[in-house]
Design a protein around this motif. Structure first.
Motif, PDB file in Angstrom:
ATOM      1  N   ARG A 126      53.201  40.747  13.001  1.00 33.78           N
ATOM      2  CA  ARG A 126      53.327  39.648  13.963  1.00 33.78           C
ATOM      3  C   ARG A 126      54.780  39.374  14.310  1.00 33.78           C
ATOM      4  O   ARG A 126      55.161  38.242  14.585  1.00 33.78           O
ATOM      5  N   LYS A 127      55.609  40.420  14.275  1.00 37.17           N
ATOM      6  CA  LYS A 127      57.038  40.245  14.521  1.00 37.17           C
ATOM      7  C   LYS A 127      57.327  39.972  15.999  1.00 37.17           C
ATOM      8  O   LYS A 127      58.352  39.382  16.338  1.00 37.17           O
ATOM      9  N   ASP A 128      56.456  40.420  16.888  1.00 35.74           N
ATOM     10  CA  ASP A 128      56.715  40.263  18.321  1.00 35.74           C
ATOM     11  C   ASP A 128      55.776  39.258  18.983  1.00 35.74           C
ATOM     12  O   ASP A 128      55.974  38.899  20.135  1.00 35.74           O
ATOM     13  N   GLY A 129      54.745  38.814  18.258  1.00 35.23           N
ATOM     14  CA  GLY A 129      53.715  37.984  18.871  1.00 35.23           C
ATOM     15  C   GLY A 129      54.059  36.514  18.858  1.00 35.23           C
ATOM     16  O   GLY A 129      55.192  36.118  18.560  1.00 35.23           O
ATOM     17  N   PRO A 130      53.070  35.685  19.181  1.00 33.03           N
ATOM     18  CA  PRO A 130      53.271  34.237  19.180  1.00 33.03           C
ATOM     19  C   PRO A 130      53.466  33.697  17.768  1.00 33.03           C
ATOM     20  O   PRO A 130      53.142  34.363  16.789  1.00 33.03           O
ATOM     21  N   THR A 131      54.002  32.496  17.670  1.00 32.09           N
ATOM     22  CA  THR A 131      54.167  31.847  16.382  1.00 32.09           C
ATOM     23  C   THR A 131      53.333  30.569  16.366  1.00 32.09           C
ATOM     24  O   THR A 131      52.977  30.029  17.413  1.00 32.09           O
ATOM     25  N   GLY A 132      53.003  30.101  15.177  1.00 37.60           N
ATOM     26  CA  GLY A 132      52.212  28.883  15.042  1.00 37.60           C
ATOM     27  C   GLY A 132      51.294  28.970  13.842  1.00 37.60           C
ATOM     28  O   GLY A 132      51.096  30.048  13.270  1.00 37.60           O
ATOM     29  N   SER A 133      50.723  27.828  13.482  1.00 38.68           N
ATOM     30  CA  SER A 133      49.855  27.778  12.301  1.00 38.68           C
ATOM     31  C   SER A 133      48.676  28.736  12.424  1.00 38.68           C
ATOM     32  O   SER A 133      48.194  29.275  11.432  1.00 38.68           O
ATOM     33  N   ASP A 168      44.687  23.753  18.833  1.00 38.31           N
ATOM     34  CA  ASP A 168      46.057  24.070  19.241  1.00 38.31           C
ATOM     35  C   ASP A 168      46.629  25.126  18.297  1.00 38.31           C
ATOM     36  O   ASP A 168      46.789  24.879  17.105  1.00 38.31           O
ATOM     37  N   ASN A 169      46.937  26.295  18.846  1.00 40.45           N
ATOM     38  CA  ASN A 169      47.372  27.412  18.014  1.00 40.45           C
ATOM     39  C   ASN A 169      48.868  27.447  17.743  1.00 40.45           C
ATOM     40  O   ASN A 169      49.310  28.024  16.760  1.00 40.45           O
ATOM     41  N   GLU A 170      49.648  26.849  18.638  1.00 40.29           N
ATOM     42  CA  GLU A 170      51.103  27.029  18.564  1.00 40.29           C
ATOM     43  C   GLU A 170      51.797  26.032  17.645  1.00 40.29           C
ATOM     44  O   GLU A 170      52.918  26.290  17.200  1.00 40.29           O
ATOM     45  N   HIS A 186      63.700  23.263   4.435  1.00 39.82           N
ATOM     46  CA  HIS A 186      63.326  21.851   4.531  1.00 39.82           C
ATOM     47  C   HIS A 186      62.023  21.780   5.333  1.00 39.82           C
ATOM     48  O   HIS A 186      61.919  22.406   6.387  1.00 39.82           O
ATOM     49  N   VAL A 187      61.049  21.031   4.847  1.00 38.63           N
ATOM     50  CA  VAL A 187      59.749  20.945   5.507  1.00 38.63           C
ATOM     51  C   VAL A 187      59.442  19.487   5.821  1.00 38.63           C
ATOM     52  O   VAL A 187      59.503  18.630   4.927  1.00 38.63           O
ATOM     53  N   ASP A 188      59.120  19.203   7.087  1.00 37.61           N
ATOM     54  CA  ASP A 188      58.758  17.833   7.461  1.00 37.61           C
ATOM     55  C   ASP A 188      57.806  17.876   8.660  1.00 37.61           C
ATOM     56  O   ASP A 188      57.139  18.883   8.893  1.00 37.61           O
ATOM     57  N   LYS A 189      57.727  16.797   9.414  1.00 40.24           N
ATOM     58  CA  LYS A 189      56.836  16.737  10.586  1.00 40.24           C
ATOM     59  C   LYS A 189      57.660  16.600  11.856  1.00 40.24           C
ATOM     60  O   LYS A 189      57.172  16.111  12.874  1.00 40.24           O
ATOM     61  N   ASN A 190      58.895  17.025  11.798  1.00 34.11           N
ATOM     62  CA  ASN A 190      59.808  16.859  12.917  1.00 34.11           C
ATOM     63  C   ASN A 190      59.774  18.098  13.816  1.00 34.11           C
ATOM     64  O   ASN A 190      60.531  19.048  13.627  1.00 34.11           O
ATOM     65  N   GLY A 191      58.857  18.084  14.807  1.00 29.18           N
ATOM     66  CA  GLY A 191      58.687  19.215  15.706  1.00 29.18           C
ATOM     67  C   GLY A 191      57.326  19.162  16.350  1.00 29.18           C
ATOM     68  O   GLY A 191      56.675  18.106  16.365  1.00 29.18           O
ATOM     69  N   HIS A 192      56.884  20.308  16.900  1.00 33.23           N
ATOM     70  CA  HIS A 192      55.552  20.380  17.513  1.00 33.23           C
ATOM     71  C   HIS A 192      54.533  20.451  16.392  1.00 33.23           C
ATOM     72  O   HIS A 192      54.349  21.506  15.776  1.00 33.23           O
ATOM     73  N   THR A 193      53.884  19.315  16.106  1.00 31.99           N
ATOM     74  CA  THR A 193      53.013  19.262  14.934  1.00 31.99           C
ATOM     75  C   THR A 193      51.807  18.378  15.210  1.00 31.99           C
ATOM     76  O   THR A 193      51.684  17.765  16.285  1.00 31.99           O
TER      77      THR A 193
END
Ligand SMILES: [Zn+2]
Ligand SMILES: [Zn+2]
Ligand SMILES: [Zn+2]
Length: 218
Positions: A126-133, A168-170, A186-193
């Motif tokens: 998945r080095k070139d594909g989309p990212t997301g959970s 929502d995939n992204e 660092h892990v938090d909820k600051n972003g598209h979540t």
């Protein structure tokens, strides 16, 4: 409060091997563990064999000693029940990783709490594909995993069980920043979540946050 510093593990081209006997019958349960009867002989280290595509070669029949080899365990290490001829003779192996900071070598199963690695078997395709959970790869196209107390593995880039945006995939249920290599992960909820949790991780026996390179219970 218990703290675990995040340490980075690099994969090596070596694997640890065991000669394993076990019962796979669904009719038999180990009298001691309630699971399979199982026993392993430490067979040491060897080079990992790769396929021409670069994957770890699962074919290892020709790498193990014959069934009559005396190093094969003869009885379950938990209950002592002898294995039968029909029980499998398995060359069991696990890739060896090295801790960049200390030089210590470990398998992922035995990695100390706070160890972090890229689950390359997920991320390498998945080095070139989309990212997301939904794809279990983060913004750097890695699939970062952290060892938690109780030998639980936290796949930071995966979808949380209580995700509130399953369509929502992204988005990322856990948003990560920084890098495990330099102590800034660092892990938090600051972003598209989504609305699940507050960026913490909960597994049986542990609940905590990963902030500024340190895993802390709460
Ligand atoms: Zn047993
Ligand atoms: Zn989510
Ligand atoms: Zn808590």
């Amino acid at each position: 409060m218990t703290e675990y510093k995040i340490t980075w593990l690099e994969p090596t081209d070596r694997e640890h091997q065991w000669l394993r006997r076990y019962t796979s019958s669904d009719k038999h349960k180990c009298a001691t563990t309630g699971s399979f009867c199982n026993a392993m002989f430490d067979f040491g280290e060897a080079d990992i064999l790769y396929t021409t595509d670069g994957y770890i070669d699962g074919v290892r029949e020709d790498r193990k000693p014959p069934d009559v080899d005396p190093r094969w365990p003869t009885a379950c290490s938990a209950c002592g029940r002898p294995f039968g001829a029909e029980d499998p003779f398995q060359l069991f192996s696990r890739q060896i990783y090295v801790c960049e900071a200390t030089g210590a070598r470990t398998t992922l199963e035995k990695a100390p709490v706070g160890s972090c690695w890229d689950a390359w078997w997920i991320s390498e395709r998945r080095k070139d594909g989309p990212t997301g959970s939904a794809w279990m790869v983060g913004p750097d196209h890695r699939s970062l995993t952290v060892k938690l107390p109780g030998n639980h593995d936290w796949l930071i880039d995966s979808r949380a069980k209580n995700c509130t945006m399953p369509e929502d995939n992204e988005h990322f249920c856990w948003v990560r920043h920084g890098r495990p290599e330099d102590g800034t992960l660092h892990v938090d909820k600051n972003g598209h979540t989504c609305a699940a949790g507050a960026g913490s991780i909960a597994v049986p026996g542990f609940h905590g946050f990963l902030h500024h390179g340190v895993l802390r219970d709460c």
